[in-house]
Scaffold this motif. Structure first.
Motif, PDB file in Angstrom:
ATOM      1  N   ARG A  63       2.852   6.310  60.493  1.00 11.10           N
ATOM      2  CA  ARG A  63       3.822   6.072  61.475  1.00 11.10           C
ATOM      3  C   ARG A  63       4.082   4.535  61.453  1.00 11.10           C
ATOM      4  O   ARG A  63       4.922   4.106  62.535  1.00 11.10           O
ATOM      5  N   HIS A  64       3.664   3.808  60.495  1.00 11.08           N
ATOM      6  CA  HIS A  64       3.817   2.322  60.497  1.00 11.08           C
ATOM      7  C   HIS A  64       5.490   2.191  60.585  1.00 11.08           C
ATOM      8  O   HIS A  64       6.027   1.153  61.012  1.00 11.08           O
ATOM      9  N   ASP A  65       5.971   2.897  59.594  1.00 10.15           N
ATOM     10  CA  ASP A  65       7.584   2.733  59.749  1.00 10.15           C
ATOM     11  C   ASP A  65       8.145   2.923  60.957  1.00 10.15           C
ATOM     12  O   ASP A  65       9.217   2.317  61.463  1.00 10.15           O
ATOM     13  N   CYS A  66       7.822   3.719  61.937  1.00  6.36           N
ATOM     14  CA  CYS A  66       8.276   4.034  63.348  1.00  6.36           C
ATOM     15  C   CYS A  66       8.237   2.670  63.993  1.00  6.36           C
ATOM     16  O   CYS A  66       8.942   2.502  64.925  1.00  6.36           O
ATOM     17  N   LEU A  67       7.360   1.936  63.846  1.00  8.63           N
ATOM     18  CA  LEU A  67       7.067   0.707  64.366  1.00  8.63           C
ATOM     19  C   LEU A  67       8.156  -0.369  64.174  1.00  8.63           C
ATOM     20  O   LEU A  67       9.223  -0.667  65.067  1.00  8.63           O
ATOM     21  N   ALA A  68       8.744  -0.397  62.715  1.00  9.55           N
ATOM     22  CA  ALA A  68       9.749  -1.191  62.417  1.00  9.55           C
ATOM     23  C   ALA A  68      11.013  -0.626  62.977  1.00  9.55           C
ATOM     24  O   ALA A  68      12.038  -1.251  63.465  1.00  9.55           O
ATOM     25  N   LEU A  69      11.259   0.825  62.675  1.00 12.33           N
ATOM     26  CA  LEU A  69      12.516   1.377  63.165  1.00 12.33           C
ATOM     27  C   LEU A  69      12.636   1.220  64.894  1.00 12.33           C
ATOM     28  O   LEU A  69      13.761   1.101  65.258  1.00 12.33           O
ATOM     29  N   ALA A  70      11.523   1.377  65.710  1.00 13.73           N
ATOM     30  CA  ALA A  70      11.596   1.420  67.120  1.00 13.73           C
ATOM     31  C   ALA A  70      12.159   0.040  67.313  1.00 13.73           C
ATOM     32  O   ALA A  70      12.934  -0.238  68.467  1.00 13.73           O
ATOM     33  N   LEU A  71      11.366  -1.142  66.789  1.00 11.84           N
ATOM     34  CA  LEU A  71      11.729  -2.478  67.151  1.00 11.84           C
ATOM     35  C   LEU A  71      13.163  -2.783  66.837  1.00 11.84           C
ATOM     36  O   LEU A  71      14.023  -3.612  67.361  1.00 11.84           O
ATOM     37  N   LEU A  72      13.687  -2.198  65.772  1.00  8.61           N
ATOM     38  CA  LEU A  72      15.059  -2.569  65.227  1.00  8.61           C
ATOM     39  C   LEU A  72      15.903  -1.772  66.205  1.00  8.61           C
ATOM     40  O   LEU A  72      17.193  -2.397  66.367  1.00  8.61           O
ATOM     41  N   ALA A  73      15.457  -0.550  66.463  1.00  6.80           N
ATOM     42  CA  ALA A  73      16.506   0.083  67.563  1.00  6.80           C
ATOM     43  C   ALA A  73      16.539  -0.400  68.720  1.00  6.80           C
ATOM     44  O   ALA A  73      17.507  -0.467  69.411  1.00  6.80           O
ATOM     45  N   LEU A  74      15.550  -1.306  69.316  1.00  8.98           N
ATOM     46  CA  LEU A  74      15.293  -1.909  70.425  1.00  8.98           C
ATOM     47  C   LEU A  74      16.410  -3.160  70.444  1.00  8.98           C
ATOM     48  O   LEU A  74      17.026  -3.546  71.166  1.00  8.98           O
ATOM     49  N   GLY A  75      16.828  -3.819  69.124  1.00 10.20           N
ATOM     50  CA  GLY A  75      17.424  -4.821  69.001  1.00 10.20           C
ATOM     51  C   GLY A  75      16.745  -6.275  68.789  1.00 10.20           C
ATOM     52  O   GLY A  75      17.139  -7.293  69.027  1.00 10.20           O
ATOM     53  N   ALA A  76      15.195  -6.072  68.510  1.00 11.19           N
ATOM     54  CA  ALA A  76      14.605  -7.162  68.453  1.00 11.19           C
ATOM     55  C   ALA A  76      14.939  -8.007  67.294  1.00 11.19           C
ATOM     56  O   ALA A  76      15.432  -7.507  66.341  1.00 11.19           O
ATOM     57  N   SER A  77      14.520  -9.299  67.269  1.00 12.00           N
ATOM     58  CA  SER A  77      14.832 -10.170  66.141  1.00 12.00           C
ATOM     59  C   SER A  77      13.884  -9.953  65.051  1.00 12.00           C
ATOM     60  O   SER A  77      12.787  -9.394  65.292  1.00 12.00           O
ATOM     61  N   GLU A  78      14.215 -10.398  63.826  1.00  9.41           N
ATOM     62  CA  GLU A  78      13.415 -10.007  62.797  1.00  9.41           C
ATOM     63  C   GLU A  78      12.084 -11.005  62.981  1.00  9.41           C
ATOM     64  O   GLU A  78      10.929 -10.618  62.593  1.00  9.41           O
ATOM     65  N   GLU A  79      12.299 -12.173  63.492  1.00  7.40           N
ATOM     66  CA  GLU A  79      11.073 -13.082  63.718  1.00  7.40           C
ATOM     67  C   GLU A  79      10.263 -12.169  64.929  1.00  7.40           C
ATOM     68  O   GLU A  79       9.039 -12.321  64.861  1.00  7.40           O
ATOM     69  N   ASP A  80      10.837 -11.801  65.593  1.00 13.74           N
ATOM     70  CA  ASP A  80       9.941 -11.182  66.771  1.00 13.74           C
ATOM     71  C   ASP A  80       9.385  -9.800  66.356  1.00 13.74           C
ATOM     72  O   ASP A  80       8.059  -9.509  66.502  1.00 13.74           O
ATOM     73  N   ALA A  81       9.776  -9.262  65.348  1.00  7.71           N
ATOM     74  CA  ALA A  81       9.288  -8.155  64.748  1.00  7.71           C
ATOM     75  C   ALA A  81       8.138  -8.323  64.029  1.00  7.71           C
ATOM     76  O   ALA A  81       7.016  -7.472  63.925  1.00  7.71           O
ATOM     77  N   ILE A  82       8.344  -9.443  63.229  1.00  6.31           N
ATOM     78  CA  ILE A  82       7.319  -9.632  62.360  1.00  6.31           C
ATOM     79  C   ILE A  82       5.918 -10.088  63.078  1.00  6.31           C
ATOM     80  O   ILE A  82       4.730  -9.863  62.624  1.00  6.31           O
ATOM     81  N   ARG A  83       6.134 -10.946  64.290  1.00  2.00           N
ATOM     82  CA  ARG A  83       5.056 -11.316  65.016  1.00  2.00           C
ATOM     83  C   ARG A  83       4.318  -9.893  65.595  1.00  2.00           C
ATOM     84  O   ARG A  83       3.105 -10.011  65.700  1.00  2.00           O
ATOM     85  N   ILE A  84       5.041  -9.021  66.010  1.00  2.00           N
ATOM     86  CA  ILE A  84       4.349  -7.696  66.541  1.00  2.00           C
ATOM     87  C   ILE A  84       3.623  -7.025  65.403  1.00  2.00           C
ATOM     88  O   ILE A  84       2.404  -6.529  65.501  1.00  2.00           O
ATOM     89  N   PHE A  85       4.134  -7.110  64.135  1.00  2.00           N
ATOM     90  CA  PHE A  85       3.468  -6.543  63.143  1.00  2.00           C
ATOM     91  C   PHE A  85       2.261  -7.088  62.877  1.00  2.00           C
ATOM     92  O   PHE A  85       0.961  -6.495  62.383  1.00  2.00           O
ATOM     93  N   LEU A  86       2.178  -8.400  63.261  1.00  2.16           N
ATOM     94  CA  LEU A  86       0.978  -9.209  62.911  1.00  2.16           C
ATOM     95  C   LEU A  86      -0.153  -9.035  63.990  1.00  2.16           C
ATOM     96  O   LEU A  86      -1.260  -9.631  63.963  1.00  2.16           O
ATOM     97  N   ILE A  87       0.291  -8.682  65.118  1.00  2.00           N
ATOM     98  CA  ILE A  87      -0.720  -8.867  66.271  1.00  2.00           C
ATOM     99  C   ILE A  87      -0.766  -7.538  66.944  1.00  2.00           C
ATOM    100  O   ILE A  87      -1.947  -7.663  67.749  1.00  2.00           O
ATOM    101  N   LEU A  88      -0.177  -6.439  66.761  1.00  2.00           N
ATOM    102  CA  LEU A  88      -0.461  -5.461  67.581  1.00  2.00           C
ATOM    103  C   LEU A  88      -1.546  -4.599  67.263  1.00  2.00           C
ATOM    104  O   LEU A  88      -2.377  -3.953  67.903  1.00  2.00           O
ATOM    105  N   ASP A  89      -1.608  -4.449  65.981  1.00  2.00           N
ATOM    106  CA  ASP A  89      -2.866  -3.713  65.218  1.00  2.00           C
ATOM    107  C   ASP A  89      -3.607  -4.505  64.281  1.00  2.00           C
ATOM    108  O   ASP A  89      -2.673  -5.061  63.295  1.00  2.00           O
ATOM    109  N   LYS A  90      -4.834  -4.673  64.348  1.00  2.00           N
ATOM    110  CA  LYS A  90      -5.534  -5.470  63.518  1.00  2.00           C
ATOM    111  C   LYS A  90      -5.553  -4.919  62.027  1.00  2.00           C
ATOM    112  O   LYS A  90      -5.297  -5.648  61.051  1.00  2.00           O
TER     113      LYS A  90
END
Length: 361
Positions: free
Chosen positions: A235-262
């Motif tokens: 379900r890792h793909d779903c995190l990227a797809l959900a943030l993209l659906a939300l309209g988050a910027s690439e920088e915001d998405a990358i930050r969440i990829f790096l801090i949400l789950d170790k």
């Protein structure tokens, strides 16, 4: 032929086909021809009988199985036709089973007809039949695999099976959905506020996955929080797809990829893969996939109010346009009065209009 004779003849021919010690090619073709003529007129009891008899046979013609499935769809029997081995697809196993899904529901069982249709690349699956098969395939891996292996089915119809697909097939689904328009109804969705993105960052920073999921659901306009489970590798793909659906910027998405789950943050290759998905997937496709995977309806707020100074700007532009139009009309009248009928002097009127428009501008 009378309806009662149709039922008798179809049952008898099925019994003869099932009981034959060796099914020669000629006999199979004869049964296939007769069955295809009679099955469209089969009554529910007869259809169940024929399906139960043929489900136990390994060499039943695929065209006959497809005809049974189509007639079952017409009669509303798609979920009750016998499964492979003669068991009813709607019957739940008795007693506890180690295969129970969370919540105690038994795993869905795909019928022999489902698998036969899915694995037959020449079988034409109607929209309703395919929709029903995909719904069952969400809980039946072998049926999902068979449907995903086909290249003739619409990508949008297979989107609910995204989690069953490997990485290559997922990429093919995203690409195909992008080519056919993805999800045009989501093209006008606005981007979230900085406050909403900051709230997501705050929840991710402190490892509050439940709060993160709730805030993400709120941003997507969902009435309830889906079972996101972004920490699961599939379900890792779903995190990227959900943030993209939300309209988050690439920088915001990358930050969440790096801090949400170790665990995710330590997997550099996976993080790079999520960034590529985020970059290459249209937002409309991300919305359509998230809706299909989680069986939800995204409802991001539309931009309903204009900034306070927009009406004043519009009024000024309208006034300027009205003034310019009046100046041009006056110049035209003046040019008409000044010009003589001669063709050569008509240029003066046009020059007056040009000067008036230039001066008005």
């Amino acid at each position: 032929m009378r309806p009662d004779l149709v039922q008798v003849l179809l049952r008898v021919q099925t019994d003869l086909f099932a009981g034959a010690p060796a099914r020669a090619r000629g006999g199979s073709l004869a049964f296939e021809s007769l069955a295809l003529a009679l099955i469209p007129r089969a009554e529910p009891g007869t259809l169940r009988y024929v399906a139960r008899q043929l489900a136990q046979l390994p060499h039943t013609p695929g065209s006959v199985l497809r005809a049974i499935a189509a007639r079952g769809q017409d009669l509303g029997l798609a979920h009750t036709l016998p499964a492979a081995g003669g068991a009813a697809s709607s019957a739940a196993p008795t007693g506890p089973s180690p295969g129970l899904r969370p919540g105690g529901a038994p795993p869905a069982v795909s019928t022999g007809l489902d698998l036969a249709l899915a694995r037959d690349s020449h079988a034409l699956l109607g929209e309703r039949l395919l929709q029903d098969m995909v719904a069952r395939a969400r809980r039946v891996p072998d049926l999902a695999e068979a449907l995903l292996a086909r290249t003739d089915l619409p990508a949008r119809s297979l989107a609910p099976l995204y989690l069953h697909a490997d990485q290559a097939r997922r990429a093919a689904l995203r690409s195909a959905m992008a080519q056919d328009g993805g999800g045009a109804s989501h093209l006008r969705l606005v981007r979230p506020t900085r406050e909403r993105i900051a709230a997501l960052h705050d929840a991710a920073d402190i490892g509050e996955k439940a709060a993160f999921g709730a805030r993400l659901a709120q941003g997507l306009g969902l009435p309830a929080v889906p079972d996101w489970r972004f920490e699961k590798p599939e379900r890792h793909d779903c995190l990227a797809l959900a943030l993209l659906a939300l309209g988050a910027s690439e920088e915001d998405a990358i930050r969440i990829f790096l801090i949400l789950d170790k665990a995710l943050a330590r997997d550099v290759a996976t993080v790079f893969g999520l960034v590529e998905i985020f970059r290459r997937t249209p937002r409309s496709v991300a919305c359509a996939l998230i809706e299909a995977i989680y069986e939800i309806s995204i409802a991001l707020p539309q931009r309903s109010t204009a900034p306070a100074d927009v009406p004043r700007i519009i009024d000024q532009a309208s006034a300027a346009g009205r003034g310019l139009g009046a100046t041009a009309r006056e110049a035209l009248r003046a040019g008409s009065r000044a010009d003589s009928p001669a063709q050569g002097r008509s240029t003066g009127g046009r020059d007056s209009v040009r000067r008036a428009i230039r001066d008005g501008g």
